[in-house]
Structures are given as structure tokens and as C-alpha cells.
Design a protein around this motif. Structure first.
Motif, mmCIF file in Angstrom:
data_model
loop_
_atom_site.group_PDB
_atom_site.id
_atom_site.type_symbol
_atom_site.label_atom_id
_atom_site.label_comp_id
_atom_site.label_asym_id
_atom_site.label_seq_id
_atom_site.Cartn_x
_atom_site.Cartn_y
_atom_site.Cartn_z
ATOM 1 N N TYR A 211 0.788 -1.209 0.181
ATOM 2 C CA TYR A 211 0.147 0.114 0.252
ATOM 3 C C TYR A 211 0.884 1.497 -0.113
ATOM 4 O O TYR A 211 2.082 1.360 0.646
ATOM 5 N N THR A 212 0.323 2.238 -0.862
ATOM 6 C CA THR A 212 1.264 3.516 -0.846
ATOM 7 C C THR A 212 -0.116 4.496 -0.373
ATOM 8 O O THR A 212 -0.833 4.791 -1.092
ATOM 9 N N PRO A 213 0.045 4.903 0.788
ATOM 10 C CA PRO A 213 -1.073 5.984 1.275
ATOM 11 C C PRO A 213 -0.752 7.257 0.449
ATOM 12 O O PRO A 213 0.284 7.723 0.391
ATOM 13 N N LEU A 214 -1.868 7.856 0.279
ATOM 14 C CA LEU A 214 -1.845 8.925 -0.611
ATOM 15 C C LEU A 214 -2.656 10.422 -0.078
ATOM 16 O O LEU A 214 -3.973 9.877 0.714
ATOM 17 N N ILE A 231 -8.610 4.018 -1.412
ATOM 18 C CA ILE A 231 -7.607 3.157 -1.831
ATOM 19 C C ILE A 231 -7.525 1.950 -1.137
ATOM 20 O O ILE A 231 -7.111 0.787 -1.453
ATOM 21 N N GLY A 232 -7.887 2.082 0.253
ATOM 22 C CA GLY A 232 -7.557 0.866 1.242
ATOM 23 C C GLY A 232 -8.413 -0.234 0.937
ATOM 24 O O GLY A 232 -8.000 -1.224 1.420
ATOM 25 N N GLN A 237 -0.911 -2.250 -5.752
ATOM 26 C CA GLN A 237 0.224 -3.248 -6.522
ATOM 27 C C GLN A 237 1.365 -2.649 -6.676
ATOM 28 O O GLN A 237 1.603 -1.616 -7.040
ATOM 29 N N ASN A 238 2.503 -3.501 -5.924
ATOM 30 C CA ASN A 238 3.890 -2.647 -5.706
ATOM 31 C C ASN A 238 3.848 -1.594 -4.946
ATOM 32 O O ASN A 238 4.689 -0.621 -5.296
ATOM 33 N N GLY A 239 2.924 -1.684 -3.893
ATOM 34 C CA GLY A 239 2.977 -0.365 -3.038
ATOM 35 C C GLY A 239 4.160 -0.077 -2.158
ATOM 36 O O GLY A 239 5.225 -1.085 -2.226
ATOM 37 N N GLY A 385 6.210 -12.517 0.056
ATOM 38 C CA GLY A 385 5.394 -11.601 -0.808
ATOM 39 C C GLY A 385 4.072 -11.946 -1.342
ATOM 40 O O GLY A 385 3.955 -13.183 -1.438
ATOM 41 N N GLN A 386 3.374 -11.198 -1.966
ATOM 42 C CA GLN A 386 2.394 -11.290 -2.701
ATOM 43 C C GLN A 386 2.615 -11.137 -4.212
ATOM 44 O O GLN A 386 3.005 -9.987 -4.714
#
Length: 451
Positions: A211-214, A231-232, A237-239, A385-386
Motif C-alpha cells: 500500500y502507498t497511502p496518498l 484506496i484501502g 500493487q507494488n506499493g 510477498g504477494q
């Protein structure tokens, strides 16, 4: 931990509110028959692995005798002011071997200095009390609701804050790490667990643990309460961060107990749907079970929890794949260390893998005879990883493979339901992955009807 409980309990329980204004007298809090053993014992019997208590909600009332405020149980008539809900719940968690977590609202509608620098010292002091006096804490829960109207020591006004900077999260997070190094921190910005982005308990089929929080529009930084929280539901993907989703939802319409909602407790069917859309999509489920005005789990809620637990036990008691012969399209290096049979050996530390460069593959489960089923479970080996982005589940019928279910991500766990089918051969077809697939477990089940 797949499933744990939220315990919303404070003055709101007695005032019939969801958000207290902060001017509620301490005398309001007076459970008539508080029993932490009944609360935690009920959760334990229902299969929950932990409990998170609202030690302080937005109204500012503290369920422990904090040294830093008079607005707490120490000035309530309950236990003649000698009681400590946090202690009793945390002790009961140890007795029943459940993990214990705390919710401490950043927003405080009671404290006169809220919005000023002095409140940050006050909040840190209360956090220290909770993280040093009640044993191990597995999760610290930070709410995104911040600022607004409130009592504020009698000012009765609206106060706004710079949500990106006011709480000094960069100082609070290290404090938690220092006092409770084993605790995970939850918020819509993590840093360890993210909000799933809704209060329905649903994650999406594509649900990434990365996850990349924005920051939301108008915000300068992504911290608790300032993110593009929608977005949660899917993650990134690839966060940038490993930040799995937690799905929080209440068994009742409200988060706190209200007598008028005794006939509105979620049905077994609703709870089952929530389970498959949360745990079944790789998220953890934090199901709110609010104690009633006695200070106990209400009988209506308790009965529903036991029905839910019994259904889950029956649903997943018999894994049909345990009796299968397993083969795969390829095995990494031809080594038994990565053999297809690892998928059904009931060991979470083993897994099947393909060679580097093979971003797909198939695993075939040959059953001893024809079986009837309607649910498939699969898990990736998460320490690596996923990886999976598209896959299907197929059955061999009439001389060919027929797809019966499709999915995107797998992650820690994916549960796929489909119309009942009878076959003696099942295939997991990983169509696409970001690297060679690593699959640690799979299951095939015949789910009972939901009555």
C-alpha cells in the motif's frame, strides 16, 4: 490473526449516542453487572483471537483511572470509583489467551486544551499509561476522526486542527515502538495495518497487502485521517509499504450498544458474507461486539456469534484436498523442497514454487473419487510477498478442463465460492504473477447452507 473483536464501550453506551459531545457527567458511566470474563469468554468461545477496547473515544472519557484527567472511571459510581475497565479486560484476555489491543481516540471533545500544543503532551501521557500498565498490546488503533465541535472544558465551540501535523505522528509512532515493540499500529495511513476504506467489512477481490497511502485533496501529508482512504479497499500493487488491510464492521447498525437495535443484529447470512469479503479477500476481520449497559455481551449478540462460529467450524472442518494426489506443471529446481505436495502438508513454512522466470503454472489435485464441493481456498507463502495477479479454479469434466471460479490476487488467503459441483480432479491455474508463484496451502470444501 484472521478475526478479532472491537469492544466499543463508554458513556455513549448509557446516553444512546454514537459520538459523545464531551460534556457527559462521569456519573453516566455505571454498568450494573460488568463482567470482563463474560465478555472475553464469549469472544473466546466464538473463535476470536483478540479484542481491541475503546479505552477513550471522542468524548474523552477514560475507561481507566488516568492520572491526567478527572474525566474517567475514577469519578464514576461504578465500583465506587475504584474500577478499571482496561485492567479487567486485559486481564481477561490473558486468562482466555486472547491478544489485547487499545483504541485511543486522537480527538478529545472533553479536554479544554484540545487544539493547543498542551494536548499533545496529554495524549502522549495517556498513551504511555495504556502501553506500560496493562501488559502486552497487539494493536494500537488510531481513528481518523479529528477536530470539530465539542465541549472542550466548557468552551462549547468548533475547533479545527492541521490534521497532517498537529498530532506529531512522527513522534507518536516511535513511542509505540519503544513501549510495545510487538504492537501493530492501525490507521488509514498505517503504518502497519491499513483501514479497508469502508465500515461494511468488505475488501475487494483485488486486495494487495502492499500500500502507498496518498494524501486527500487539500492535505499535505498522508497520515491518520488525511488519506485517500478509498484506496484501502484494494491496496496498491507494488506499493511502497507492506500494510495489509483490516476490515472493521459492527455486528449492529451502531458501534455502541443501543437497546433499540436488539432486533437489528446482523444475521448469520450477513456475517458469513462479511467473512468471505474480508478474510476471504486477504484482510483481517475486526468485528465490533459492543457490551450492553450491564457491561456484558448482550444475549442476542452472543447467540449470533455462536451460530457464526458453529457455521465456520462446519464449513471448514473437512478439507477434501487432504486426501488428494498432487502434481504440478513444474517444480522449482526439481527439488522436493518445493514439491506440489507441500500445498496440502498442513505446514505453513513449506510451499510449492516454480522456477524463476515462470510467472504462472498449474497444480492438479486428483481426488480418490468424485466429491461435491462449492468453495476453494488458496494461500500464498507471504514471507516471500504477494505475487499472483490472475488465476482460476478448474474441474475436469467430460474430458476437458472447465473453469468454475476466477480471482485476481491471492495473498494470505483467498476464498472462492461457486455453485455446487461434483468432480474428481481440480486444477489451480495461475495465469499470471509478478514473479514465480509460491503457494503454501489450498483447500476444497462443501459449505453448509446458511439458515
Amino acid at each position: 490473526m484472521e478475526m478479532y473483536a472491537f469492544l466499543h464501550f463508554t458513556t455513549n453506551t448509557f446516553t444512546d449516542k454514537e459520538w459523545g459531545y464531551g460534556d457527559e457527567p462521569e456519573s453516566v458511566f455505571n454498568p450494573t453487572d460488568f463482567d470482563a470474563d463474560q465478555i472475553i469468554g464469549t469472544l473466546s468461545a466464538a473463535g476470536f483471537k483478540g479484542a481491541i477496547l475503546t479505552a477513550k473515544h471522542h468524548d474523552g472519557f477514560c475507561l481507566w483511572p488516568s492520572a491526567y484527567t478527572e474525566h474517567s472511571v475514577k469519578n464514576s459510581p461504578w465500583e465506587n470509583g475504584e474500577g478499571d475497565v482496561v485492567k479487567e479486560i486485559s486481564d481477561a484476555c490473558r486468562t482466555y489467551q486472547l491478544k489485547f489491543g487499545v483504541y485511543l481516540s486522537p480527538w478529545d471533545r472533553n479536554y479544554a486544551g484540545y487544539g493547543q500544543p498542551e494536548y499533545i503532551t496529554y495524549y502522549r501521557n495517556q498513551l504511555k499509561e495504556l502501553l506500560t500498565n496493562y501488559g502486552n498490546v497487539f494493536e494500537v488503533w488510531w481513528d481518523g476522526a479529528n477536530g470539530g465541535d465539542g465541549y472542550y472544558g466548557g468552551a462549547r465551540e468548533t475547533r479545527t486542527i492541521d490534521r497532517s501535523s498537529y498530532y506529531q505522528w512522527d513522534n507518536l509512532i516511535p513511542l509505540v515502538r519503544e513501549l510495545q515493540p510487538g504492537a501493530c499500529i492501525f490507521s488509514d495511513a498505517g503504518p502497519d495495518i491499513r483501514w479497508v476504506g469502508n465500515e461494511h467489512g468488505f475488501a475487494q477481490d483485488s486486495c494487495w497487502a502492499t500500500y502507498t497511502p496518498l494524501p486527500a485533496k487539500g492535505e499535505t501529508k498522508a497520515v491518520a485521517g488525511t488519506t485517500q482512504w478509498q484506496i484501502g479497499e484494494t491496496g496498491t500493487q507494488n506499493g511502497k509499504f507492506w500494510m495489509p488491510a483490516e476490515a472493521d464492521v459492527s455486528i449492529r447498525p451502531g458501534w455502541f450498544y443501543h437497546p433499540s437495535e436488539n432486533d437489528k443484529v446482523k444475521s448469520l447470512k450477513e456475517l458469513v458474507e462479511i467473512y468471505f469479503h474480508s478474510v476471504g479477500n486477504g484482510a483481517s476481520l475486526n468485528l465490533n461486539i459492543p457490551p450492553d449497559r450491564r457491561g456484558r455481551i448482550n444475549p442476542v449478540d452472543s447467540v449470533r456469534l455462536m451460530e457464526f462460529h458453529a457455521w465456520l467450524q462446519e464449513a471448514f472442518d473437512d478439507n477434501l484436498l487432504e486426501r488428494a494426489h498432487v502434481t504440478a506443471s513444474s517444480i522449482r529446481g526439481g527439488s522436493d523442497k518445493y514439491a506440489a505436495g507441500n500445498i496440502i502438508d498442513d505446514d505453513p513454512e513449506t510451499y510449492w514454487a516454480t522456477n524463476d522466470g515462470e510467472k504462472g503454472g498449474t497444480v492438479i489435485f486428483q481426488l480418490p473419487g468424485e466429491e461435491t464441493f462449492n468453495c476453494f481456498m488458496v494461500q500464498e507463502y507471504i514471507p516471500l510477498g504477494q505475487r499472483v495477479t490472475n488465476f482460476s479454479v478448474d474441474v475436469w469434466q467430460n474430458g476437458e478442463w472447465r473453469p468454475i471460479a476466477k480471482g485476481n490476487t491471492i495473498g494470505y488467503k483467498k476464498l472462492l465460492r461457486f455453485p455446487m459441483v461434483t468432480a474428481n480432479k481440480v486444477r489451480l491455474n495461475i495465469e499470471q504473477a509478478m514473479a514465480c508463484p509460491v503457494i503454501s496451502a489450498a483447500g476444497l470444501f462443501l459449505l453448509p447452507e446458511v439458515q
